[in-house]
Design an enzyme around this catalytic site. Structure first.
Site, PDB file in Angstrom:
ATOM      1  N   CYS A  89       0.847  -1.213  -0.012  1.00 60.19           N
ATOM      2  CA  CYS A  89       0.146   0.052  -0.017  1.00 60.19           C
ATOM      3  C   CYS A  89       0.869   1.388  -0.137  1.00 60.19           C
ATOM      4  CB  CYS A  89      -1.014   0.106   1.033  1.00 60.19           C
ATOM      5  SG  CYS A  89      -2.192   1.114   0.791  1.00 60.19           S
ATOM      6  N   HIS A 198      -3.413  -5.208   2.117  1.00 60.54           N
ATOM      7  CA  HIS A 198      -2.491  -5.222   3.142  1.00 60.54           C
ATOM      8  C   HIS A 198      -2.820  -6.734   3.541  1.00 60.54           C
ATOM      9  CE1 HIS A 198      -2.292  -0.812   4.407  1.00 60.54           C
ATOM     10  NE2 HIS A 198      -3.163  -0.959   3.784  1.00 60.54           N
ATOM     11  N   GLU A 200      -0.838  -7.922   6.100  1.00 59.19           N
ATOM     12  CA  GLU A 200      -0.542  -7.900   7.305  1.00 59.19           C
ATOM     13  C   GLU A 200      -2.023  -7.799   8.054  1.00 59.19           C
ATOM     14  OE1 GLU A 200      -0.288  -5.445   5.325  1.00 59.19           O
ATOM     15  OE2 GLU A 200      -0.525  -3.582   6.751  1.00 59.19           O
TER      16      GLU A 200
HETATM   17  N1  LIG Z   1      -3.657   2.207   3.505  1.00 60.90           N
HETATM   18  C1  LIG Z   1      -2.569   2.822   2.968  1.00 60.90           C
HETATM   19  O1  LIG Z   1      -1.429   2.501   2.991  1.00 60.90           O
HETATM   20  C2  LIG Z   1      -2.923   3.994   2.343  1.00 60.90           C
HETATM   21  C3  LIG Z   1      -1.850   4.583   1.706  1.00 60.90           C
HETATM   22  C4  LIG Z   1      -2.150   6.214   1.569  1.00 60.90           C
HETATM   23  N2  LIG Z   1      -3.368   6.515   1.053  1.00 60.90           N
HETATM   24  C5  LIG Z   1      -0.726   6.900   0.751  1.00 60.90           C
HETATM   25  O2  LIG Z   1      -0.884   7.647  -0.366  1.00 60.90           O
HETATM   26  O3  LIG Z   1       0.150   6.677   1.446  1.00 60.90           O
END
Ligand SMILES: NC(=O)CC[C@H](N)C(=O)O
Length: 224
Positions: A89, A198, A200
């Site tokens: 992410c 994610h 995790e």
């Molecule tokens: N759950 C997340 O890691 C979101 C990422 C977040 N929107 C970013 O731009 O860093």
């Protein structure tokens, strides 16, 4: 093959712990027999003692800011260039070469780079629009069993910039809001892995196993 795998050395895995969901990654990594220890990483000295790194979800701009202000950015970038690293992410955003917005390449967010992709942040909407999607991940153990992909303000990979080097390992299998079926949500390139979801935040450690085996194979190859 089995013999070869048994001979592989256990690895020590670091999880970048400047901000975000790092504790959950450490717990899942520590369930794997291939990992001697999983530890939190906050500075240049700590990163010098691990074989591989996970960059968790959270806020990519905040992570970059903390790393830069503390003087950690250059050694973090050097590590990512030379060691197996997996970004989930926000971590995937940091590993990308470009961020796109409305189809235009933008270079104004500080990135570690390495993955030849362009990425669109917050592609699925706000926190409230988080969702879970079953995914087929190429090369995962028991791959026929769907992996629970948890998407929270997740980015999508909107363009593969280096098609000869980047391997797509997962795609959305149905439409989610404005994001169509077939959207790329995980990629691999050499020693780097990136996923928009994610792993995790699940009880399924197969993505962690996938990364650790990829890291072991890559390290073994460098030593030949
Ligand atoms: N759950 C997340 O890691 C979101 C990422 C977040 N929107 C970013 O731009 O860093």
């Amino acid at each position: 093959m089995a013999q070869e795998q048994q001979e592989q050395k256990q690895i020590r895995v670091g999880v970048l712990a400047l901000q975000g969901a790092f504790a959950e990654h450490i717990i899942l990594l520590n369930t794997l027999p291939q990992v001697s220890e999983a530890v939190a990483i906050r500075n240049a000295e700590e990163i010098s003692k691990v074989d591989a790194l996970v960059i968790p979800g959270g806020e990519s701009t905040t992570m970059a800011l903390i790393a830069e202000r503390s003087g950690f950015w250059p050694s973090l970038q050097e590590f990512v260039r030379t060691h197996p690293t997996w970004g989930t992410c926000a971590g995937l955003i940091l590993l990308s070469e470009y961020i796109t917005s409305g189809g235009t390449l933008k270079g104004d967010q500080k990135l570690l780079g390495g993955l030849g992709i362009s990425i669109k942040r917050n592609a699925f909407g706000t926190q409230k629009e988080s969702f879970e999607a079953g995914l087929h991940v190429e090369g995962l153990e028991n791959a026929e069993k769907l992996f629970p992909g948890v998407f929270i303000r997740a980015p999508v990979i909107d363009e593969i910039l280096k098609p000869d080097e980047v391997e797509v390992v997962a795609k959305l299998e149905q439409d989610y809001g404005r994001t169509p079926k077939g959207t790329i949500v995980a990629v691999k390139q050499g020693h780097l892995l990136g996923s928009a979801f994610h792993p995790e935040l699940t009880h399924d450690n197969r993505m962690h196993l996938f990364f650790v085996k990829m890291a072991q194979d890559w390290i073994a190859k460098q030593q030949k």
